[in-house]
Design a protein around this motif. Sequence first.
Motif, short mmCIF file in Angstrom:
data_model
loop_
_atom_site.label_atom_id
_atom_site.label_comp_id
_atom_site.label_asym_id
_atom_site.label_seq_id
_atom_site.Cartn_x
_atom_site.Cartn_y
_atom_site.Cartn_z
N GLY A 285 -21.06 41.09 19.81
CA GLY A 285 -21.11 40.44 18.31
C GLY A 285 -19.87 40.67 17.81
O GLY A 285 -19.02 41.52 17.83
N VAL A 286 -19.40 39.53 16.89
CA VAL A 286 -18.32 39.42 16.09
C VAL A 286 -18.51 39.16 14.56
O VAL A 286 -19.39 38.12 14.51
CB VAL A 286 -17.52 38.60 16.87
CG1 VAL A 286 -16.11 38.30 16.13
CG2 VAL A 286 -17.25 38.76 18.24
N GLY A 291 -18.73 39.83 6.79
CA GLY A 291 -19.83 38.90 7.12
C GLY A 291 -20.79 39.49 8.16
O GLY A 291 -20.55 40.55 8.63
N ASP A 292 -21.67 38.63 8.33
CA ASP A 292 -22.77 39.06 9.41
C ASP A 292 -22.31 38.79 10.91
O ASP A 292 -21.42 38.07 11.30
CB ASP A 292 -23.85 38.01 9.03
CG ASP A 292 -24.72 38.46 7.93
OD1 ASP A 292 -24.68 39.48 7.42
OD2 ASP A 292 -25.31 37.54 7.42
N PHE A 293 -22.82 39.58 11.67
CA PHE A 293 -22.48 39.43 13.42
C PHE A 293 -22.90 38.36 13.50
O PHE A 293 -24.22 38.19 13.38
CB PHE A 293 -22.78 40.87 13.80
CG PHE A 293 -22.00 41.81 13.67
CD1 PHE A 293 -20.91 42.12 14.59
CD2 PHE A 293 -22.32 42.99 12.84
CE1 PHE A 293 -20.04 43.23 14.52
CE2 PHE A 293 -21.51 44.08 12.46
CZ PHE A 293 -20.19 44.18 13.37
N LEU A 318 -16.41 44.32 15.59
CA LEU A 318 -16.80 44.11 16.94
C LEU A 318 -18.43 44.90 17.30
O LEU A 318 -17.87 45.89 17.02
CB LEU A 318 -16.01 44.29 18.19
CG LEU A 318 -14.42 43.27 18.18
CD1 LEU A 318 -13.67 43.94 19.06
CD2 LEU A 318 -14.80 41.78 17.98
N LYS A 319 -19.05 44.38 17.95
CA LYS A 319 -20.28 45.25 18.50
C LYS A 319 -20.00 45.28 19.95
O LYS A 319 -19.90 44.30 20.54
CB LYS A 319 -21.66 44.40 18.12
CG LYS A 319 -22.23 44.69 16.83
CD LYS A 319 -23.68 44.14 16.87
CE LYS A 319 -24.28 44.47 15.63
NZ LYS A 319 -25.68 43.93 15.47
N ILE A 320 -19.78 46.46 20.46
CA ILE A 320 -19.35 46.78 21.87
C ILE A 320 -20.37 47.53 22.61
O ILE A 320 -20.92 48.66 22.00
CB ILE A 320 -18.15 47.68 21.66
CG1 ILE A 320 -17.00 46.90 21.02
CG2 ILE A 320 -17.73 48.12 23.22
CD1 ILE A 320 -16.59 45.82 21.68
#
Length: 333
Positions: A285-286, A291-293, A318-320
């Motif tokens: 996810g970015v 803002g929303d992912f 970032l969602k990692i």
Amino acid sequence: MFKNIVIGLALISVVACGSKPRVQLEELEGVLKPSAQHEVIAIEVAGLLENYSYKKVPMNDSLSNIVFDNLLKSMDLGRNYLLQSDIDEFQKYKNTISQDFKKGDLTSPFHIFNVYSNRYLQCMEYALTQVDANHDFESKEDYIIFREKLPYIKTEEELKDQWRKRVKYDLLNLRLSSTGKEDDAEKQKETLRKRYKNIISQAKKTNANDAFQLIMSSLTDAVDPHTTYYNPSFAQAFNEGMSNTFEGIGARLQMENEMVTIKEVIAGGPAFRDKSLRVDDRIIGVAQGNGDFDDVIGWRLDAAVAKIKGPKGTVVRLKIIPAGQELSAQPKI
């Protein structure tokens, strides 16, 4: 001097176009074909690697074997799309690909890419039909997402079953990360539908330049992992990075099994200084600023990179999924 170069390239183009191609690519919608410019570039690059690179590697059957393996790995590393029958059919090109580069004949690697692209779309469209199917989450089943050490799948029925399990796996991961509310199940299905539709949309935008980039990278990587061919759009991104016009996270990214994967953390970059990213971490996810992912699973690499990069000072979240962990793991931000 410039006139001589233009005349030389024109002569190369005539030779390339006049040669009998190894594969007759069909005139059908969705079938990608190399352009005359691609043919000229292939001849030039092959000549440079063979005659002017420090290794001076000959375009022979040994190199062709490596290029062939690189091409398959770059398309289907996890062995989730191509069938064993496809690989068997491709074997007749295994010893001749690099020699064909010298002639400007790219029809065999383009044929391989077209077969892969067709399989990819078939799998994703089938997966989309399985989102609303009944899945028994109580039954015990084995699902292996990274199959690179396993044989290729043999039949279309086995391939469908692999993708049925993939959909069940994706839904289960979304369920494990849910809040437990009553309407979560439908929201999870909608999230997955949106993801698959985006993947299909992105795949349908694949063009001949994308195929050519992947094919040429398979050649240059076979000669030297530090030598890379850039098509114009990739070259622009590289030049922006070198000029610091736009900044990214300071990492080399690569697509692996529909996920943007960290393959190298660049010394001195933001990720290196922050020490928050490791090799083989996966970006799912970015978000820009607050803002929303955006779920970037299945995005084209260039689209994901464009989302990550921005003018100096831009805040990117970032969602990692950390390296070695399952997709069901709690992502870190």
